[in-house]
Design a protein around this motif. Sequence first.
Motif, PDB file in Angstrom:
ATOM      1  N   ASN A 122       0.801  -1.226   0.000  1.00  0.00           N
ATOM      2  CA  ASN A 122       0.000   0.000   0.000  1.00  0.00           C
ATOM      3  C   ASN A 122       0.833   1.275   0.000  1.00  0.00           C
ATOM      4  OD1 ASN A 122      -1.696  -1.982   2.169  1.00  0.00           O
ATOM      5  ND2 ASN A 122      -2.834  -1.209   0.409  1.00  0.00           N
ATOM      6  N   VAL A 123       1.957   1.257   0.720  1.00  0.00           N
ATOM      7  CA  VAL A 123       2.774   2.462   0.874  1.00  0.00           C
ATOM      8  C   VAL A 123       4.245   2.093   0.724  1.00  0.00           C
ATOM      9  CG1 VAL A 123       3.465   4.345   2.415  1.00  0.00           C
ATOM     10  CG2 VAL A 123       1.096   3.520   2.448  1.00  0.00           C
ATOM     11  N   LEU A 124       4.964   2.896  -0.058  1.00  0.00           N
ATOM     12  CA  LEU A 124       6.420   2.797  -0.101  1.00  0.00           C
ATOM     13  C   LEU A 124       6.954   3.890   0.810  1.00  0.00           C
ATOM     14  CD1 LEU A 124       9.031   1.580  -1.164  1.00  0.00           C
ATOM     15  CD2 LEU A 124       8.877   3.132  -3.125  1.00  0.00           C
ATOM     16  N   ALA A 125       7.497   3.469   1.958  1.00  0.00           N
ATOM     17  CA  ALA A 125       7.955   4.424   2.963  1.00  0.00           C
ATOM     18  C   ALA A 125       9.290   5.040   2.568  1.00  0.00           C
ATOM     19  CB  ALA A 125       8.093   3.720   4.314  1.00  0.00           C
ATOM     20  N   HIS A 126       9.443   6.324   2.907  1.00  0.00           N
ATOM     21  CA  HIS A 126      10.685   7.070   2.667  1.00  0.00           C
ATOM     22  C   HIS A 126      11.489   6.491   1.491  1.00  0.00           C
ATOM     23  CE1 HIS A 126      12.102   3.806   5.278  1.00  0.00           C
ATOM     24  NE2 HIS A 126      11.388   4.307   6.264  1.00  0.00           N
ATOM     25  N   PRO A 127      11.000   6.698   0.263  1.00  0.00           N
ATOM     26  CA  PRO A 127      11.597   6.033  -0.907  1.00  0.00           C
ATOM     27  C   PRO A 127      12.856   6.671  -1.453  1.00  0.00           C
ATOM     28  CG  PRO A 127       9.718   7.332  -1.594  1.00  0.00           C
ATOM     29  CD  PRO A 127       9.772   7.431  -0.094  1.00  0.00           C
ATOM     30  N   GLY A 128      13.426   7.634  -0.734  1.00  0.00           N
ATOM     31  CA  GLY A 128      14.706   8.200  -1.167  1.00  0.00           C
ATOM     32  C   GLY A 128      14.608   8.862  -2.529  1.00  0.00           C
ATOM     33  N   GLU A 146       5.528   7.955   0.405  1.00  0.00           N
ATOM     34  CA  GLU A 146       5.451   8.588   1.717  1.00  0.00           C
ATOM     35  C   GLU A 146       6.311   9.841   1.824  1.00  0.00           C
ATOM     36  OE1 GLU A 146       5.569   6.607   5.976  1.00  0.00           O
ATOM     37  OE2 GLU A 146       7.633   7.012   5.276  1.00  0.00           O
ATOM     38  N   ILE A 147       5.710  10.888   2.392  1.00  0.00           N
ATOM     39  CA  ILE A 147       6.416  12.065   2.869  1.00  0.00           C
ATOM     40  C   ILE A 147       6.539  11.868   4.381  1.00  0.00           C
ATOM     41  CG2 ILE A 147       6.438  14.566   2.994  1.00  0.00           C
ATOM     42  CD1 ILE A 147       6.440  13.288   0.116  1.00  0.00           C
ATOM     43  N   THR A 148       7.752  11.895   4.886  1.00  0.00           N
ATOM     44  CA  THR A 148       7.978  11.494   6.266  1.00  0.00           C
ATOM     45  C   THR A 148       8.565  12.608   7.116  1.00  0.00           C
ATOM     46  OG1 THR A 148       9.154   9.881   7.665  1.00  0.00           O
ATOM     47  CG2 THR A 148      10.273  10.579   5.650  1.00  0.00           C
ATOM     48  N   SER A 149       8.250  12.570   8.403  1.00  0.00           N
ATOM     49  CA  SER A 149       8.873  13.493   9.348  1.00  0.00           C
ATOM     50  C   SER A 149      10.104  12.881  10.004  1.00  0.00           C
ATOM     51  CB  SER A 149       7.871  13.903  10.437  1.00  0.00           C
ATOM     52  OG  SER A 149       7.493  12.781  11.215  1.00  0.00           O
ATOM     53  N   ARG A 150      10.392  11.632   9.706  1.00  0.00           N
ATOM     54  CA  ARG A 150      11.494  10.916  10.368  1.00  0.00           C
ATOM     55  C   ARG A 150      12.843  11.519   9.997  1.00  0.00           C
ATOM     56  NH1 ARG A 150      12.132   7.908  14.850  1.00  0.00           N
ATOM     57  NH2 ARG A 150      13.759   6.329  14.648  1.00  0.00           N
ATOM     58  N   CYS A 151      13.612  11.857  11.028  1.00  0.00           N
ATOM     59  CA  CYS A 151      14.913  12.479  10.810  1.00  0.00           C
ATOM     60  C   CYS A 151      15.801  11.591   9.938  1.00  0.00           C
ATOM     61  CB  CYS A 151      15.583  12.731  12.153  1.00  0.00           C
ATOM     62  SG  CYS A 151      17.156  13.595  12.036  1.00  0.00           S
ATOM     63  N   VAL A 173       1.371  11.467   4.235  1.00  0.00           N
ATOM     64  CA  VAL A 173       2.304  12.086   5.171  1.00  0.00           C
ATOM     65  C   VAL A 173       2.226  11.318   6.484  1.00  0.00           C
ATOM     66  CG1 VAL A 173       2.923  14.175   6.432  1.00  0.00           C
ATOM     67  CG2 VAL A 173       2.031  14.341   4.098  1.00  0.00           C
ATOM     68  N   ASP A 174       3.360  10.739   6.889  1.00  0.00           N
ATOM     69  CA  ASP A 174       3.398   9.892   8.079  1.00  0.00           C
ATOM     70  C   ASP A 174       4.525  10.317   9.010  1.00  0.00           C
ATOM     71  OD1 ASP A 174       1.308   8.161   7.198  1.00  0.00           O
ATOM     72  OD2 ASP A 174       2.738   7.052   5.965  1.00  0.00           O
ATOM     73  N   SER A 175       4.437   9.841  10.258  1.00  0.00           N
ATOM     74  CA  SER A 175       5.453  10.182  11.252  1.00  0.00           C
ATOM     75  C   SER A 175       6.591   9.177  11.318  1.00  0.00           C
ATOM     76  CB  SER A 175       4.806  10.279  12.638  1.00  0.00           C
ATOM     77  OG  SER A 175       4.381   8.989  13.076  1.00  0.00           O
ATOM     78  N   ASP A 176       6.331   7.901  10.974  1.00  0.00           N
ATOM     79  CA  ASP A 176       7.320   6.845  11.210  1.00  0.00           C
ATOM     80  C   ASP A 176       7.734   6.895  12.676  1.00  0.00           C
ATOM     81  OD1 ASP A 176       9.194   4.833  10.976  1.00  0.00           O
ATOM     82  OD2 ASP A 176      10.480   5.881   9.540  1.00  0.00           O
ATOM     83  N   ALA A 177       6.742   7.079  13.553  1.00  0.00           N
ATOM     84  CA  ALA A 177       7.016   7.280  14.973  1.00  0.00           C
ATOM     85  C   ALA A 177       7.566   6.022  15.635  1.00  0.00           C
ATOM     86  CB  ALA A 177       5.748   7.714  15.691  1.00  0.00           C
ATOM     87  N   HIS A 178       8.596   6.228  16.462  1.00  0.00           N
ATOM     88  CA  HIS A 178       9.153   5.167  17.289  1.00  0.00           C
ATOM     89  C   HIS A 178       9.021   5.490  18.775  1.00  0.00           C
ATOM     90  CE1 HIS A 178      10.938   4.075  13.445  1.00  0.00           C
ATOM     91  NE2 HIS A 178      11.455   2.985  13.971  1.00  0.00           N
ATOM     92  N   ALA A 179       8.832   6.745  19.097  1.00  0.00           N
ATOM     93  CA  ALA A 179       8.780   7.202  20.485  1.00  0.00           C
ATOM     94  C   ALA A 179       7.742   8.315  20.613  1.00  0.00           C
ATOM     95  CB  ALA A 179      10.154   7.709  20.912  1.00  0.00           C
ATOM     96  N   PRO A 180       7.317   8.624  21.848  1.00  0.00           N
ATOM     97  CA  PRO A 180       6.294   9.666  22.024  1.00  0.00           C
ATOM     98  C   PRO A 180       6.647  10.997  21.375  1.00  0.00           C
ATOM     99  CG  PRO A 180       6.537   8.425  24.055  1.00  0.00           C
ATOM    100  CD  PRO A 180       7.620   7.939  23.136  1.00  0.00           C
ATOM    101  N   HIS A 181       7.914  11.387  21.425  1.00  0.00           N
ATOM    102  CA  HIS A 181       8.272  12.688  20.862  1.00  0.00           C
ATOM    103  C   HIS A 181       8.212  12.720  19.337  1.00  0.00           C
ATOM    104  CE1 HIS A 181      12.261  10.586  21.014  1.00  0.00           C
ATOM    105  NE2 HIS A 181      12.354  11.107  19.807  1.00  0.00           N
ATOM    106  N   ASP A 182       8.038  11.570  18.700  1.00  0.00           N
ATOM    107  CA  ASP A 182       7.931  11.526  17.239  1.00  0.00           C
ATOM    108  C   ASP A 182       6.518  11.812  16.739  1.00  0.00           C
ATOM    109  OD1 ASP A 182      10.625  10.696  16.982  1.00  0.00           O
ATOM    110  OD2 ASP A 182      10.060   8.586  17.183  1.00  0.00           O
ATOM    111  N   LEU A 183       5.537  11.730  17.611  1.00  0.00           N
ATOM    112  CA  LEU A 183       4.144  11.854  17.191  1.00  0.00           C
ATOM    113  C   LEU A 183       3.826  13.282  16.751  1.00  0.00           C
ATOM    114  CD1 LEU A 183       2.490   9.721  20.014  1.00  0.00           C
ATOM    115  CD2 LEU A 183       3.196   8.980  17.727  1.00  0.00           C
TER     116      LEU A 183
END
Length: 217
Positions: A122-128, A146-151, A173-183
Amino acid sequence: MTGLYDLHTHTILSDGEMLPSELVRRMAVLGYTTVAITDHVDTSNAASVVRSLLDVRESARLFGVRLLCGVEITHVPPSQIAAVARRSREAGADIVIVHGETTVEPVAPGTNHAACACREVNVLAHPGLITHEDARLAQENGIALEITSRCGHNRTNGHVVRIARETSCQMVVDSDAHAPHDLLDRTGKETVAQGAGLTAAESAGIMSLNIDQFLRC
């Protein structure tokens, strides 16, 4: 109108910091109505991760969140991506995303192409630095870029937006969150979208994506 969604998050089922129920609760407080938990999988754990997430669906409902039980196929040889996607679907996955060829990790060349060619994805994440060819293939197969906020992964967001526009490919547009501060709250999500070069109108369209229609539910 579709509520706030995030189609790419992680929990302790892979490399995230939160239990699935904690992640869902935090997302509910931020105003999300649809959340996909997409922990990292390969040939060893795809089915078990999906089965574990299915057990959390009722907890999510009680928090007012629609939980999409999913996977992020990660660092899998390109020739095996379709098989892992099928295995995930057979286990009950609602959404399948693939860890794309981000410029900050040694993802195997050909991963983007294999993902874009697979209709189970469904989604190709952070495809560079995705190519026009692969983006056109994604568009034909109903796969979003995907357009990502992940550093780190977000370094190529502008390129992804340009290629997606030129090929009429759906973006999310997704967060790719791993921790609370990523949300991300709504404002944060809009900032990521417009910071990547999307107009306010384009951002609004992506933010109001009909998830059922997109996922072909």
